[in-house]
Design an enzyme around this catalytic site. Structure first.
Site, PDB file in Angstrom:
ATOM      1  N   GLU A 184       1.227  -9.048  -4.737  1.00  0.00           N
ATOM      2  CA  GLU A 184       0.458  -8.807  -3.513  1.00  0.00           C
ATOM      3  C   GLU A 184      -0.970  -9.301  -3.653  1.00  0.00           C
ATOM      4  OE1 GLU A 184       0.406  -4.776  -2.255  1.00  0.00           O
ATOM      5  OE2 GLU A 184       2.564  -4.505  -2.432  1.00  0.00           O
ATOM      6  N   CYS A 206      -3.119  -1.577  -3.203  1.00  0.00           N
ATOM      7  CA  CYS A 206      -2.286  -2.465  -4.003  1.00  0.00           C
ATOM      8  C   CYS A 206      -0.947  -1.834  -4.365  1.00  0.00           C
ATOM      9  CB  CYS A 206      -3.029  -2.897  -5.266  1.00  0.00           C
ATOM     10  SG  CYS A 206      -3.387  -1.584  -6.429  1.00  0.00           S
TER      11      CYS A 206
END
EC number: 2.1.1.192
Length: 357
Positions: free
Chosen positions: A95, A345
């Site tokens: 990501e 995250c």
């Protein structure tokens, strides 16, 4: 017959590319051209290198590979924050997040939060990344590739788009992938690449004390942020298991060495969790940081499924900040970005993995 090992061109600096081109039988100046195409223009395939002939492009393709990250998903928040899930060549996913800050009088600030590992071994209690464990480190090319591939995608909408700031705060512990992170910083800083100033990059660590000292000695001109979260070892042990290896006493000693060697301020990050954002906790942080060259950044925690942690109230955040300020500690509350798309995250990657089970 060419027996050279085929390398990722995104991993290589100008000098390395020049040497590699010479070994491929190409003129040395090709190294600089390739670097500019790959690192500055963020090209996605060899056919885009328009000032290099087909024969030389074929030689480059035989000795180097250019394999961008593949976008799997993208989420766009109401505030314009974009979260990307990319797939690497081996099928692993990572990501990264693009955050835009409109500074009006100055140029717009486009900050990319990059990942440095697939998963994370630290296992912080409030983080979705560590729930799936650690898989592997990212290469320099995969780290900076997040910036390049976001740049490429955004330039489809705005040809003048340019990333201005980098924070190494995505998936993984940057200081546990130290050499690759420093190489990525070198490449991102190159004026013939993205040309991002080192002072516009920040490394965030959970507290790897020996690497904080090494960072001070190597002295790249990047910012350092330390995930502190608590001034008590017992609480920090629960929030950040790394604290059991490098407890607060050792961490703060390393931070002191860092500021002595670099004369640069450290940002200490405090994740504020409902029920733990107390005045006593704030005062303990204030006493711990008294006399340090420090700034505190308060981060109201994003709710993450599987952690059981909730956001504090606005009043709790305000009181925590005021308590630190009353003790002479500079403090700010992180400007929230992407809360409606779970921009913390690890959350998008975890969502995909849950869907595939």
């Amino acid at each position: 017959m060419n027996t050279m090992k085929r390398m990722d061109c995104r991993d290589l600096n100008q000098s390395e590319l020049t040497q590699h081109c010479a070994e491929l039988g190409l003129p040395k100046f090709r190294g600089r051209q390739v670097f500019q195409w790959v690192q500055q223009k963020a090209v996605q395939n060899w056919e885009e290198l328009r000032n290099i002939g087909a024969g030389d492009r074929q030689k480059l393709q035989e000795g180097l590979f250019l394999q961008p990250l593949r976008k799997v998903r993208e989420q766009i928040a109401q505030d314009g924050t974009r979260k990307f899930l990319f797939r690497c060549a081996d099928g692993e996913t990572l990501e990264c997040v693009l955050m835009d800050y409109d500074r009006r009088k100055n140029r717009d600030r486009h900050t990319v939060c990059v990942s440095t590992q697939i998963g994370c071994a630290v296992g912080c209690a409030f983080c979705a990344t560590g729930l799936g464990g650690w898989r592997r480190n990212l290469s320099p090319g995969e780290i900076l590739g997040q910036v390049l591939d976001i740049t490429y995608l955004m330039r489809q909408e705005d040809p003048d788009f340019q990333v201005t700031n980098i924070v190494f705060m995505g998936m993984g512990e940057p200081l546990l992938n130290y050499e690759a992170v420093l190489k990525a910083i070198e490449l991102l800083n190159d004026p013939e690449g993205q040309g991002i100033g080192m002072r516009r990059m920040t490394i965030s660590t959970s507290g790897v004390a020996p690497k904080i000292r090494q960072l001070a000695k190597d002295n790249p001109q990047v910012g350092l942020a330390v995930s502190l979260h608590s001034a008590h070892n017992t609480t920090r042990d629960q929030l950040i298991p790394m604290n059991r290896k490098y407890p607060l006493e050792e961490l703060m000693e390393a931070c002191g060495d860092y500021t002595t060697l670099t004369n640069r301020r450290i940002t200490f990050e405090i994740a504020l969790i409902s029920g733990q954002a107390t005045l006593e906790a704030a005062q303990a942080v204030g006493h711990l940081l008294k006399g340090q060259l420090a700034h505190v950044n308060l981060i109201p925690v994003n709710p993450v499924a599987g952690t059981g942690m909730a956001r504090p109230t606005a009043k709790e955040v305000q009181q925590f900040a005021q308590s630190l300020e009353s003790m002479g500690i500079p403090v700010s509350v992180r400007e929230e970005k992407g809360t409606d798309i779970d921009a913390a995250c690890g959350q998008l990657r975890r969502q995909l993995e849950c869907e595939q089970k």
